[in-house]
Design a protein around this motif. Structure first.
Motif, PDB file in Angstrom:
ATOM      1  N   HIS A 192      11.523  18.832  -3.706  1.00 32.58           N
ATOM      2  CA  HIS A 192      11.085  18.127  -2.219  1.00 32.58           C
ATOM      3  C   HIS A 192      10.705  16.573  -2.482  1.00 32.58           C
ATOM      4  CE1 HIS A 192       9.304  17.514   1.485  1.00 32.58           C
ATOM      5  NE2 HIS A 192       8.057  17.743   1.141  1.00 32.58           N
TER       6      HIS A 192
ATOM      7  N   TRP B 233       0.881  -1.118  -0.026  1.00 33.01           N
ATOM      8  CA  TRP B 233       0.052   0.072  -0.060  1.00 33.01           C
ATOM      9  C   TRP B 233       0.781   1.259  -0.261  1.00 33.01           C
ATOM     10  CZ3 TRP B 233      -1.179   4.601   2.047  1.00 33.01           C
ATOM     11  CH2 TRP B 233      -2.455   5.200   1.862  1.00 33.01           C
TER      12      TRP B 233
ATOM     13  N   ASN C  64       9.554  11.503   3.540  1.00 36.45           N
ATOM     14  CA  ASN C  64       9.506  12.756   3.465  1.00 36.45           C
ATOM     15  C   ASN C  64       9.986  13.383   4.822  1.00 36.45           C
ATOM     16  OD1 ASN C  64       8.789  15.683   3.391  1.00 36.45           O
ATOM     17  ND2 ASN C  64       6.489  15.281   3.028  1.00 36.45           N
TER      18      ASN C  64
ATOM     19  N   ASN D 250       6.509  12.613  -2.268  1.00 39.22           N
ATOM     20  CA  ASN D 250       5.770  11.400  -2.825  1.00 39.22           C
ATOM     21  C   ASN D 250       6.041  11.095  -4.255  1.00 39.22           C
ATOM     22  OD1 ASN D 250       3.227  10.433  -4.128  1.00 39.22           O
ATOM     23  ND2 ASN D 250       2.307  10.716  -2.024  1.00 39.22           N
TER      24      ASN D 250
ATOM     25  N   ARG E  87      -2.541   5.935  10.669  1.00 35.65           N
ATOM     26  CA  ARG E  87      -1.801   5.242   9.356  1.00 35.65           C
ATOM     27  C   ARG E  87      -1.622   6.217   8.302  1.00 35.65           C
ATOM     28  NH1 ARG E  87      -5.969   0.772   7.001  1.00 35.65           N
ATOM     29  NH2 ARG E  87      -7.572   2.158   6.652  1.00 35.65           N
TER      30      ARG E  87
ATOM     31  N   VAL F 279      -4.044  17.947  -0.334  1.00 37.58           N
ATOM     32  CA  VAL F 279      -2.521  18.299  -0.656  1.00 37.58           C
ATOM     33  C   VAL F 279      -2.150  17.916  -1.798  1.00 37.58           C
ATOM     34  CG1 VAL F 279      -0.279  18.043   0.273  1.00 37.58           C
ATOM     35  CG2 VAL F 279      -1.897  18.366   2.017  1.00 37.58           C
TER      36      VAL F 279
ATOM     37  N   ARG G 271       4.600   9.731  -6.764  1.00 39.72           N
ATOM     38  CA  ARG G 271       3.324  10.178  -7.568  1.00 39.72           C
ATOM     39  C   ARG G 271       3.280  11.881  -7.817  1.00 39.72           C
ATOM     40  NH1 ARG G 271      -2.314   8.132  -6.190  1.00 39.72           N
ATOM     41  NH2 ARG G 271      -1.575   8.842  -4.018  1.00 39.72           N
TER      42      ARG G 271
ATOM     43  N   ARG H 298       1.357   3.883  -3.493  1.00 37.96           N
ATOM     44  CA  ARG H 298       1.034   5.282  -3.489  1.00 37.96           C
ATOM     45  C   ARG H 298       1.819   6.386  -3.156  1.00 37.96           C
ATOM     46  NH1 ARG H 298      -3.144   2.124  -2.069  1.00 37.96           N
ATOM     47  NH2 ARG H 298      -5.259   2.679  -2.484  1.00 37.96           N
ATOM     48  N   THR H 299       3.041   5.959  -2.609  1.00 39.52           N
ATOM     49  CA  THR H 299       4.081   7.091  -2.173  1.00 39.52           C
ATOM     50  C   THR H 299       5.498   7.024  -2.853  1.00 39.52           C
ATOM     51  OG1 THR H 299       4.864   5.985  -0.069  1.00 39.52           O
ATOM     52  CG2 THR H 299       2.878   7.243  -0.030  1.00 39.52           C
TER      53      THR H 299
HETATM   54  N1  ACO Z   1      -2.245   1.699   4.785  1.00 38.38           N
HETATM   55  C1  ACO Z   1      -3.084   1.133   4.480  1.00 38.38           C
HETATM   56  N2  ACO Z   1      -4.407   1.852   4.366  1.00 38.38           N
HETATM   57  C2  ACO Z   1      -4.327   3.228   4.178  1.00 38.38           C
HETATM   58  C3  ACO Z   1      -3.253   3.953   4.691  1.00 38.38           C
HETATM   59  C4  ACO Z   1      -2.063   3.178   4.986  1.00 38.38           C
HETATM   60  N3  ACO Z   1      -0.889   3.682   5.616  1.00 38.38           N
HETATM   61  N4  ACO Z   1      -3.274   5.222   5.057  1.00 38.38           N
HETATM   62  C5  ACO Z   1      -4.877   5.425   4.518  1.00 38.38           C
HETATM   63  N5  ACO Z   1      -5.423   4.193   4.165  1.00 38.38           N
HETATM   64  C6  ACO Z   1      -6.531   4.032   3.716  1.00 38.38           C
HETATM   65  C7  ACO Z   1      -7.720   4.937   4.157  1.00 38.38           C
HETATM   66  O1  ACO Z   1      -8.301   4.741   5.559  1.00 38.38           O
HETATM   67  C8  ACO Z   1      -8.736   4.840   3.158  1.00 38.38           C
HETATM   68  O2  ACO Z   1      -9.578   3.719   3.608  1.00 38.38           O
HETATM   69  P1  ACO Z   1     -11.064   3.745   3.374  1.00 38.38           P
HETATM   70  O3  ACO Z   1     -11.250   3.904   1.807  1.00 38.38           O
HETATM   71  O4  ACO Z   1     -11.546   2.474   3.672  1.00 38.38           O
HETATM   72  O5  ACO Z   1     -11.614   4.852   4.210  1.00 38.38           O
HETATM   73  C9  ACO Z   1      -7.941   4.576   2.005  1.00 38.38           C
HETATM   74  O6  ACO Z   1      -6.812   4.055   2.272  1.00 38.38           O
HETATM   75  C10 ACO Z   1      -7.655   5.736   1.066  1.00 38.38           C
HETATM   76  O7  ACO Z   1      -7.339   6.680   1.839  1.00 38.38           O
HETATM   77  P2  ACO Z   1      -6.973   8.148   0.980  1.00 38.38           P
HETATM   78  O8  ACO Z   1      -6.272   9.058   2.292  1.00 38.38           O
HETATM   79  O9  ACO Z   1      -7.952   8.538   0.235  1.00 38.38           O
HETATM   80  O10 ACO Z   1      -5.917   7.649   0.227  1.00 38.38           O
HETATM   81  P3  ACO Z   1      -5.022   8.295  -1.038  1.00 38.38           P
HETATM   82  O11 ACO Z   1      -5.215   7.298  -2.289  1.00 38.38           O
HETATM   83  O12 ACO Z   1      -5.130   9.659  -1.216  1.00 38.38           O
HETATM   84  O13 ACO Z   1      -3.506   8.105  -0.425  1.00 38.38           O
HETATM   85  C11 ACO Z   1      -1.850   9.613   0.523  1.00 38.38           C
HETATM   86  C12 ACO Z   1      -3.139   8.822   0.696  1.00 38.38           C
HETATM   87  C13 ACO Z   1      -0.646   8.651  -0.082  1.00 38.38           C
HETATM   88  C14 ACO Z   1      -1.440  10.317   1.693  1.00 38.38           C
HETATM   89  C15 ACO Z   1      -2.014  10.721  -0.532  1.00 38.38           C
HETATM   90  O14 ACO Z   1      -3.544  11.460  -0.456  1.00 38.38           O
HETATM   91  C16 ACO Z   1      -1.025  11.688  -1.005  1.00 38.38           C
HETATM   92  O15 ACO Z   1      -0.023  11.243  -1.472  1.00 38.38           O
HETATM   93  N6  ACO Z   1      -1.180  12.822  -0.440  1.00 38.38           N
HETATM   94  C17 ACO Z   1      -0.146  13.805  -0.656  1.00 38.38           C
HETATM   95  C18 ACO Z   1       0.253  14.106   0.594  1.00 38.38           C
HETATM   96  C19 ACO Z   1       1.597  14.306   0.899  1.00 38.38           C
HETATM   97  O16 ACO Z   1       2.520  13.778  -0.012  1.00 38.38           O
HETATM   98  N7  ACO Z   1       1.942  14.978   2.078  1.00 38.38           N
HETATM   99  C20 ACO Z   1       3.243  15.267   2.332  1.00 38.38           C
HETATM  100  C21 ACO Z   1       3.345  16.595   2.968  1.00 38.38           C
HETATM  101  S1  ACO Z   1       2.913  17.895   1.667  1.00 38.38           S
HETATM  102  C22 ACO Z   1       4.123  17.801   1.009  1.00 38.38           C
HETATM  103  O17 ACO Z   1       5.171  17.709   1.148  1.00 38.38           O
HETATM  104  C23 ACO Z   1       3.823  18.282  -0.622  1.00 38.38           C
END
Ligand code: ACO
Length: 325
Positions: A252, A35, A282, A255, A154, A220, A257, A39-40
């Motif tokens: 920076h 997972w 990160n 992630n 998580r 974000v 993606r 995603r990251t």
């Molecule tokens: N492991 C397993 N499942 C998880 C985890 C995990 N670590 N974290 C979340 N999930 C679950 C959630 O609970 C959710 O479950 P549900 O559908 O049953 O409710 C499902 O996965 C989807 O959750 P989302 O938050 O919608 O997942 P998404 O596909 O958006 O991925 C992520 C999450 C990776 C954080 C993504 O939104 C992302 O990359 N965002 C950018 C955030 C970032 O990079 N921030 C860093 C700081 S800012 C910067 O530096 C730019």
């Protein structure tokens, strides 16, 4: 025409010894290596030891940068530390690093722009140097994000790691030729309307506690690629360069993606992107100098190369720096 250019003369980095893998995390929260990686792009991150402080990480990175630059700490008259995880609320962690380095003159202060901190600090130091207020500067990004994570969440605890990176800057008189070394352009932005998208739910004035990192990940993500692509175009617009001229893109490391999406949007070949997110996760303000140092150490970044750095983070804040290495 003679003008002062801010030349990066050396860089350094430091990572704590302890490595926490995705499999290790799967024993703490309900997650999996699959997972997180899908995603990251993250596989593992470094975690500071008990008692190992942001100032310790920053000092180690600064010492390596000074050694690489062959510049004596006594010649440094400005230290800017980008961090969101200071040792204490005050004094600035930068003054602890200053004391650790045996420097008793000049100025040292912290700068807080979360993940954009290093780009903000570099732009600030560049302006100090170009204004003639400083001659040689240390710009450091150092973070112990493991201390502000909610290890039961998580959605956030899998994304971040600890580390530090530093660069030594030297103001040098140049003839203004476009191929001369040094920082060529900087651009900074912020928009506080989005401050609740990525924040810490505590602080000295609000709760009297340190608090934990909270994030609306999807939002974000949605803003990141657009803001980053825009700031890169704005930064390049003030120069004679386009993305085709860029030798190395050092973003920076939030992630994979976001980085892939940005490179695609601005038309940069994937092989020009320096990527360390897999091994560092990160590290907020430390991620760009950590990535820079890895690409300098393995010989990818060479003198004369055009290097483009960018970041986006909490606030939102974002910015970019273009430099002739
Ligand atoms: N492991 C397993 N499942 C998880 C985890 C995990 N670590 N974290 C979340 N999930 C679950 C959630 O609970 C959710 O479950 P549900 O559908 O049953 O409710 C499902 O996965 C989807 O959750 P989302 O938050 O919608 O997942 P998404 O596909 O958006 O991925 C992520 C999450 C990776 C954080 C993504 O939104 C992302 O990359 N965002 C950018 C955030 C970032 O990079 N921030 C860093 C700081 S800012 C910067 O530096 C730019």
């Amino acid at each position: 025409m003679s003008l002062i250019r801010t030349v990066i003369e050396g860089c350094g980095s430091y990572l704590p010894d302890t490595i926490l893998t995705n499999d290790d995390l799967a024993k703490i929260v309900d997650t999996s290596d699959e997972w997180i990686y899908e995603r990251t792009g993250i596989r593992e991150r470094h975690i500071a030891a008990e008692g190992e402080l942001t100032s310790d990480l920053g000092t180690a990175a600064a010492l390596q940068a000074l050694e690489q630059a062959e510049i004596d700490a006594k010649d440094i008259d400005l230290i800017i530390l980008a961090t969101s995880t200071p040792d204490n609320t005050f004094p600035a962690t930068a003054v602890t690093i200053q004391a650790n380095l045996g420097i008793h003159h000049g100025a040292a202060f912290d700068l807080q722009a979360v993940c954009s901190g290093f780009v903000y600090a570099l732009a600030t130091a560049d302006n100090f140097i170009k204004a003639g207020q400083s001659k040689k500067a240390l710009v450091i990004g150092s973070e112990t994000f493991s201390r502000i994570l909610d290890w039961e969440d998580r959605g956030t605890c899998v994304l971040f790691g600890d580390g530090a990176g530093a660069v030594v800057l030297d103001g040098q008189k140049m003839n203004g030729a476009s191929d001369a070394r040094g920082i060529l352009a900087t651009k900074l932005r912020s928009d506080g309307r989005y401050r609740d998208k990525l924040y810490v739910d505590g602080g000295p004035s609000s709760t009297g506690t340190v608090g934990h990192l909270r994030m609306h990940g999807r939002e974000v993500f949605r803003h990141a690629v657009t803001n980053i692509a825009d700031i890169i175009q704005e930064t390049l617009a003030g120069t004679n360069y386009t993305t085709k001229d860029v030798d190395w893109f050092v973003p920076h490391q939030a992630n994979r993606r976001i980085l892939d999406g940005t490179a695609r949007k601005i038309g940069l070949a994937p092989e020009k992107v320096v990527m360390t997110v897999e091994k560092h996760a990160n590290t907020s303000a430390a991620s760009i100098p950590l990535a820079l140092n890895s690409a300098v150490a393995d010989g990818r970044i060479q003198e004369g190369h055009l290097v483009l750095m960018e970041a986006m983070g909490g606030g939102f804040t974002w910015g970019a720096v273009l430099v002739r290495w």
